[in-house]
Design a protein around this motif. Structure first.
Motif, mmCIF file in Angstrom:
data_model
loop_
_atom_site.group_PDB
_atom_site.id
_atom_site.type_symbol
_atom_site.label_atom_id
_atom_site.label_comp_id
_atom_site.label_asym_id
_atom_site.label_seq_id
_atom_site.Cartn_x
_atom_site.Cartn_y
_atom_site.Cartn_z
ATOM 1 N N LEU A 1 0.826 -1.289 0.014
ATOM 2 C CA LEU A 1 0.024 0.067 -0.168
ATOM 3 C C LEU A 1 0.670 1.215 0.126
ATOM 4 N N PRO A 2 0.311 2.597 -0.367
ATOM 5 C CA PRO A 2 1.137 3.442 -0.377
ATOM 6 C C PRO A 2 1.385 4.057 1.190
ATOM 7 N N ALA A 3 2.691 4.914 0.931
ATOM 8 C CA ALA A 3 3.243 5.466 2.291
ATOM 9 C C ALA A 3 3.013 6.927 1.873
ATOM 10 N N LEU A 4 2.531 7.845 3.129
ATOM 11 C CA LEU A 4 2.295 9.106 2.901
ATOM 12 C C LEU A 4 2.816 9.859 4.069
ATOM 13 N N THR A 5 3.644 10.972 3.796
ATOM 14 C CA THR A 5 3.997 12.068 4.753
ATOM 15 C C THR A 5 3.328 13.040 4.706
ATOM 16 N N LEU B 1 4.132 7.665 -1.765
ATOM 17 C CA LEU B 1 5.193 6.765 -2.405
ATOM 18 C C LEU B 1 4.395 5.598 -2.370
ATOM 19 N N ALA B 2 3.937 5.117 -3.805
ATOM 20 C CA ALA B 2 3.243 4.015 -4.008
ATOM 21 C C ALA B 2 3.919 2.569 -3.614
ATOM 22 N N ASP B 3 3.163 1.528 -3.474
ATOM 23 C CA ASP B 3 3.720 0.166 -3.330
ATOM 24 C C ASP B 3 4.783 -0.055 -2.298
ATOM 25 N N GLN B 4 4.523 0.635 -0.936
ATOM 26 C CA GLN B 4 5.309 0.351 0.252
ATOM 27 C C GLN B 4 4.609 -1.035 0.979
ATOM 28 N N ALA B 5 4.966 -1.207 2.104
ATOM 29 C CA ALA B 5 4.390 -2.411 2.569
ATOM 30 C C ALA B 5 4.289 -2.382 4.255
ATOM 31 N N GLN B 6 3.283 -3.047 4.722
ATOM 32 C CA GLN B 6 3.335 -3.277 6.258
ATOM 33 C C GLN B 6 3.222 -4.768 6.586
ATOM 34 N N ARG C 1 -6.472 2.994 3.476
ATOM 35 C CA ARG C 1 -5.450 1.941 3.041
ATOM 36 C C ARG C 1 -4.278 2.540 2.824
ATOM 37 N N GLU C 2 -3.780 3.464 3.376
ATOM 38 C CA GLU C 2 -2.245 4.096 3.467
ATOM 39 C C GLU C 2 -1.975 3.944 4.834
ATOM 40 N N MET C 3 -0.439 4.260 4.672
ATOM 41 C CA MET C 3 0.432 4.384 6.058
ATOM 42 C C MET C 3 0.529 5.737 5.731
#
Length: 518
Positions: free
Chosen positions: A116-120, A163-168, A256-258
């Protein structure tokens, strides 16, 4: 305060050390870096063992948010402010290597991962410049970040960099699999074995002194959060920080983002999949260990913030994590002392250990095998660029000196007091002895209030019922048991535990026992 990840974790207990053994390499620390390093070495034919002071997952890895992201809050711009563009790019490359290794490992071992994407994001208008600066810094370092002007979220949002396609993932599931994999490669893991120090033997072996006896090795890797050896002065090159997390059940939809905020107080959010529905994980409110007022208020503040923006939020579980921030913003993975390859260390991940920790493992294993990654210079333990960090180091260590002096002055003015109420602790002076007195689970215990590392006076942590040292982040349970280094010994027990009576009895005589420096 037990991490959510431990609820369903299946991690069998390992035996403590059998003294008198010898291995090519011994890894001290059973977190992510230690286990991955051990696995990499074992796969290459190195005879290796792991020594863990408590249980696997009892440290930072087992309490992390579980985010695997190359967009790391405002890390890129902070590194760029001190280092060259090339160094920032190498840092990103190192983290990309760590991320790719981890995702590949999870796929090969069928470990669940959410992509899922990550956001600052900016939680106020004042944070918008930091978001824009992170966009510029990450793009310059080779990341495909993008601006986000608006998003349908219930909490304050003034734009973001994404940033797309990161993970958890669930970090304890990862640790359990890694530990089983390490042992499958004939590499033993010893738990409940605290390492106190290292010395040389006549045959040129290194010997680790532990609470259960000696363990010999040709090479030692210290992966304990902050190195438990004072040589190299890493305790003075790091700031120990504590942050808090709470898992909530909410009726509102969970994005569904971090998320992580660009400013303070930090707000970090992600969803956690579960059998009974998704949970919301909220973290933040970090502070230097031992240098805050009531820590329980920081936990309460997270819950209050969450209920403000998610009115149905029901707090289920709270916990905390300890991380180490390097003075010049880059992690360390390399020799404890310049030019000496026999003792290696890894530390300073600044809360992004799921990528940095594996990058450090790849760098250390490569160093031992003679094939260090091309980006490993960005993680060097001794680099000329640290000269630029001297002002930061001076500021950090002047704060340490201030806490040292004020702690002793405060203790000198205190005397005997009433027995602390349940969940409370207090530092008193009993004759010449600084004494930490606390009542937990109906039992009052008195331990030395002097941290055995550099003699700081500990402070009570009311959220975790622990004694925390404000100098370099050592932590101890209410009964004095060591929880976090750089200290390598527990606080000496002076009296207790005793059942709290209805009325306060007379105190015993003062003790004058002062612990020796390790």
């Amino acid at each position: 305060m037990t991490p959510l990840w431990l609820n369903d974790a299946t991690v069998p207990a390992r035996l403590r050390l059998t003294p008198g053994l010898r291995f090519d390499t011994v890894v001290i620390g059973g977190g992510l870096t230690g286990l991955v390093t051990a696995l990499l070495l074992a796969e290459s034919g190195v005879e290796v063992a792991v020594v863990e002071g408590r249980r696997l997952g009892a440290g930072t890895t087992g309490a992390t948010t579980g985010k695997i992201s190359l967009l790391q809050g405002t890390r890129a711009q902070r590194i760029a402010a001190r280092h060259s563009d090339r160094t920032v790019a190498e840092y990103v490359e190192a983290n990309r290597a760590g991320q790719q290794w981890l995702l590949r490992y999870c796929e090969e071992h069928a470990l669940p991962v959410q992509r899922l994407p990550a956001l600052t994001y900016a939680q106020t208008e004042d944070e918008i410049p930091a978001v824009r600066a992170e966009l510029r810094a990450t793009r310059a370092a080779g990341l495909d970040t993008y601006p986000v002007d608006d998003l349908d979220v219930p909490f304050p949002f003034h734009g973001a960099v994404g940033l797309a396609d990161q993970a958890q993932l669930d970090p304890m599931a990862l640790l359990a699999m890694l530990a089983a994999d390490v042992e499958a490669h004939a590499a033993p893991i010893f738990e409940s074995t605290i390492a106190h120090g290292v010395h040389h033997r006549d045959n040129d072996d290194l010997v680790i002194d532990t609470e259960h006896g000696e363990l010999a090795a040709r090479t030692i890797i210290v992966a304990t959060g902050t190195p438990m050896l004072d040589r190299g002065g890493f305790f003075a090159r790091l700031t120990a920080q504590r942050s808090y997390l709470t898992a909530f059940r909410v009726a509102e939809p969970i994005r569904r983002e971090m998320f992580i905020s660009a400013g303070q107080p930090t707000r970090s959010l992600r969803y956690v999949p579960g059998r009974d529905g998704d949970l919301l994980l909220v973290g933040g409110n970090d502070h230097v260990v031992g240098r805050t007022g009531s820590t329980s208020r920081r936990v309460d503040d997270l819950a209050e913030w969450t209920r403000t923006w998610f009115p149905s939020a029901e707090p289920l579980q709270s916990w905390s994590a300890q991380d180490y921030h390097p003075i010049d913003e880059l992690p360390y993975a390399g020799p404890l002392l310049p030019g000496r390859e026999r003792i290696l260390v890894a530390t300073g991940y600044a809360k992004w250990g799921l990528t940095n920790g594996i990058a450090a493992a790849l760098a250390l294993a490569g160093r031992i095998n003679g094939k260090p990654p091309r980006w490993s210079g960005a993680l060097a333990t001794w680099r000329p660029a640290e000269v630029k960090a001297i002002p930061s180091a001076a500021q950090t260590n002047s704060a340490v000196a201030l806490r040292l002096s004020t702690g002793w002055l405060r203790m000198a003015r205190s005397g005997y007091g009433p027995i602390p109420t349940e969940g409370c602790g207090r530092v008193e002076r009993h004759g010449l002895q600084p004494t930490a007195v606390s009542t937990v689970d109906g039992k009052t215990t008195e331990v030395s209030a002097i941290c055995p590392h550099l003699y700081g006076i500990v402070r009570w942590n009311d959220a975790e019922k622990s004694w925390d040292c404000p100098l370099h982040g050592s932590r101890f349970a209410a009964d004095g048991t060591l929880l976090d280094g750089p200290a390598t010994a527990s606080l000496p027990l002076l009296s207790g535990p005793a059942v709290v009576p209805v009325t306060d009895p007379p105190r015993g005589g003062p003790s004058t026992v002062f612990p020796e420096k390790i």
